[in-house]
Design a protein around this motif. Structure first.
Motif, PDB file in Angstrom:
ATOM      1  N   ILE A 156      34.952  -1.803 -10.456  1.00 12.03           N
ATOM      2  CA  ILE A 156      35.380  -2.835 -11.398  1.00 12.03           C
ATOM      3  C   ILE A 156      34.179  -3.742 -11.653  1.00 12.03           C
ATOM      4  O   ILE A 156      33.623  -4.311 -10.709  1.00 12.03           O
ATOM      5  CB  ILE A 156      36.550  -3.666 -10.851  1.00 12.03           C
ATOM      6  CG1 ILE A 156      37.739  -2.771 -10.489  1.00 12.03           C
ATOM      7  CG2 ILE A 156      36.976  -4.722 -11.866  1.00 12.03           C
ATOM      8  CD1 ILE A 156      38.883  -3.506  -9.807  1.00 12.03           C
ATOM      9  N   VAL A 157      33.774  -3.864 -12.909  1.00 10.73           N
ATOM     10  CA  VAL A 157      32.609  -4.671 -13.262  1.00 10.73           C
ATOM     11  C   VAL A 157      33.068  -5.939 -13.966  1.00 10.73           C
ATOM     12  O   VAL A 157      33.844  -5.876 -14.925  1.00 10.73           O
ATOM     13  CB  VAL A 157      31.641  -3.900 -14.185  1.00 10.73           C
ATOM     14  CG1 VAL A 157      30.330  -4.663 -14.330  1.00 10.73           C
ATOM     15  CG2 VAL A 157      31.391  -2.491 -13.671  1.00 10.73           C
ATOM     16  N   VAL A 158      32.581  -7.074 -13.492  1.00 13.08           N
ATOM     17  CA  VAL A 158      32.903  -8.356 -14.114  1.00 13.08           C
ATOM     18  C   VAL A 158      31.605  -9.007 -14.576  1.00 13.08           C
ATOM     19  O   VAL A 158      30.724  -9.290 -13.755  1.00 13.08           O
ATOM     20  CB  VAL A 158      33.621  -9.306 -13.137  1.00 13.08           C
ATOM     21  CG1 VAL A 158      34.030 -10.585 -13.860  1.00 13.08           C
ATOM     22  CG2 VAL A 158      34.822  -8.624 -12.502  1.00 13.08           C
ATOM     23  N   ASP A 159      31.484  -9.233 -15.875  1.00 16.85           N
ATOM     24  CA  ASP A 159      30.367 -10.039 -16.362  1.00 16.85           C
ATOM     25  C   ASP A 159      30.892 -11.443 -16.635  1.00 16.85           C
ATOM     26  O   ASP A 159      31.806 -11.642 -17.431  1.00 16.85           O
ATOM     27  CB  ASP A 159      29.749  -9.460 -17.633  1.00 16.85           C
ATOM     28  CG  ASP A 159      28.556 -10.299 -18.071  1.00 16.85           C
ATOM     29  OD1 ASP A 159      27.457 -10.077 -17.531  1.00 16.85           O
ATOM     30  OD2 ASP A 159      28.739 -11.205 -18.912  1.00 16.85           O
ATOM     31  N   CYS A 216      31.918  -5.451  -8.809  1.00 18.08           N
ATOM     32  CA  CYS A 216      30.522  -5.831  -9.073  1.00 18.08           C
ATOM     33  C   CYS A 216      30.510  -7.035 -10.009  1.00 18.08           C
ATOM     34  O   CYS A 216      30.949  -6.955 -11.157  1.00 18.08           O
ATOM     35  CB  CYS A 216      29.751  -4.667  -9.688  1.00 18.08           C
ATOM     36  SG  CYS A 216      27.997  -5.041  -9.962  1.00 18.08           S
ATOM     37  N   LEU A 217      30.006  -8.156  -9.512  1.00 19.96           N
ATOM     38  CA  LEU A 217      29.949  -9.397 -10.275  1.00 19.96           C
ATOM     39  C   LEU A 217      28.555  -9.585 -10.862  1.00 19.96           C
ATOM     40  O   LEU A 217      27.570  -9.569 -10.126  1.00 19.96           O
ATOM     41  CB  LEU A 217      30.290 -10.592  -9.385  1.00 19.96           C
ATOM     42  CG  LEU A 217      31.675 -10.585  -8.740  1.00 19.96           C
ATOM     43  CD1 LEU A 217      31.832 -11.796  -7.831  1.00 19.96           C
ATOM     44  CD2 LEU A 217      32.769 -10.572  -9.791  1.00 19.96           C
ATOM     45  N   LEU A 276      30.168  -6.716  -4.624  1.00 20.88           N
ATOM     46  CA  LEU A 276      28.762  -6.371  -4.830  1.00 20.88           C
ATOM     47  C   LEU A 276      28.152  -7.239  -5.916  1.00 20.88           C
ATOM     48  O   LEU A 276      28.574  -7.186  -7.074  1.00 20.88           O
ATOM     49  CB  LEU A 276      28.641  -4.887  -5.228  1.00 20.88           C
ATOM     50  CG  LEU A 276      27.234  -4.395  -5.602  1.00 20.88           C
ATOM     51  CD1 LEU A 276      26.315  -4.431  -4.379  1.00 20.88           C
ATOM     52  CD2 LEU A 276      27.308  -2.985  -6.184  1.00 20.88           C
ATOM     53  N   ALA A 277      27.159  -8.049  -5.555  1.00 23.98           N
ATOM     54  CA  ALA A 277      26.413  -8.795  -6.562  1.00 23.98           C
ATOM     55  C   ALA A 277      25.562  -7.816  -7.363  1.00 23.98           C
ATOM     56  O   ALA A 277      25.064  -6.818  -6.828  1.00 23.98           O
ATOM     57  CB  ALA A 277      25.522  -9.839  -5.894  1.00 23.98           C
ATOM     58  N   ALA A 278      25.387  -8.104  -8.648  1.00 18.36           N
ATOM     59  CA  ALA A 278      24.725  -7.154  -9.546  1.00 18.36           C
ATOM     60  C   ALA A 278      23.229  -7.049  -9.326  1.00 18.36           C
ATOM     61  O   ALA A 278      22.551  -6.259 -10.002  1.00 18.36           O
ATOM     62  CB  ALA A 278      25.007  -7.523 -11.003  1.00 18.36           C
TER      63      ALA A 278
END
Length: 288
Positions: A35-38, A9-10, A91-93
């Motif tokens: 996995i979350v990426v900010d 998730c970006l 997945l776009a946030a």
């Protein structure tokens, strides 16, 4: 034991929507790695992500918090290196996976080892989550009213936009074999679909399994504006495609794409890019 499926998730300045996106992964009917990426958000996204994780302490959620903005392609590739999953969803946030997206993808791809990407139908929603329309118009049983092609799709993807990018589910081994996303690009979907479809099949699941949010600030809404780098990336993709075409059908498909993008460049007064597309068009015509 690693999960079969990883959702990356970006997030970039999606404080209003990121928790709903993450919740849609947690709610999948098939257990899924998250996995979350900010990517260096300047709003409250990081705090929202951390708050969500604290509420779901029973779930192992990996995170990357970038100190400076890397862009979608580099941010995704960094997350891709962290997972050993067999299948990947980007997945776009601001988008949402419906509960059986992962399970349906697994049902399809696990029996079709030749498939690099499974894609589906999607609903478009507005900022408030209200239904706008379906990507493919559907009948009363929510089946597509048109025949959606699958299999060898290189020429079709090159020629026209018809696959909704947030619905893509990748076979990780094929994705990693071509090096993931091209980090020189401002966006990823057209390029990655072309590179994967050159040698691999795509499959279609005729179900609405994703909700794509339409925002005035989205990348798609801004792609032709002056100063935006997406059209430059499209030119780069077309040049890469020129090196990949193998027959007259693919040559015609590339010319159709070039003419469309040249028209957009001219309409939006991107005259240098217009000239570059026209030059590539003549080069394509003259190719034997």
């Amino acid at each position: 034991m690693p999960s079969k499926v990883s959702v990356i998730c970006l997030c970039y300045n999606h404080e209003e929507f990121v928790e709903a996106a993450l919740a849609s992964v947690i709610a999948q009917t098939y257990p899924t790695e998250l996995i979350v990426v900010d990517d260096a958000s300047s709003d409250d996204s990081v705090q929202r992500i951390k708050g969500f994780i604290s509420k779901h302490a029973d779930r192992s959620i990996q995170t990357i918090f970038n100190e400076k903005n890397l862009g979608n392609c580099k941010a995704f590739n960094a997350a891709l290196e962290l997972t050993n999953a067999e299948y990947i969803i980007d997945l776009a946030a601001d988008d949402i996976l419906l509960p059986n997206r992962v399970e349906e993808g697994l049902n399809n791809m696990s029996t079709r080892p030749e498939v690099a990407i499974n894609f589906t139908n999607a609903n478009y929603i507005d900022e408030n989550g209200r239904y706008v329309k379906s990507h493919y118009a559907v009948d009363d049983k929510e089946k597509s009213k048109i025949l959606v092609p699958e299999g060898d799709l290189f020429a079709e993807i090159l020629k026209r936009y018809f696959i909704c990018p947030p619905t893509l589910m990748y076979r990780a081994s094929f994705l990693k074999a071509i090096g993931g996303y091209d980090e020189e690009l401002a966006y990823e979907d057209l390029d990655i679909m072309l590179r994967l479809s050159r040698n691999h099949a795509f499959s279609f699941t005729d179900k609405i399994l994703v909700e794509k949010r339409i925002l005035s600030t989205s990348m798609a809404s801004l792609q032709y504006k002056k100063g935006n780098k997406q059209l430059n990336s499209t030119l780069r993709i077309c040049k890469k495609s020129f090196e990949m075409i193998q027959n007259r059908t693919e040559k015609r498909a590339l010319l159709q794409r070039i003419l469309y993008e040249a028209k957009q460049a001219f309409m939006h007064k991107r005259f240098l890019l217009f000239a570059a597309f026209i030059t590539l068009g003549f080069k394509t015509i003259l190719q034997k």
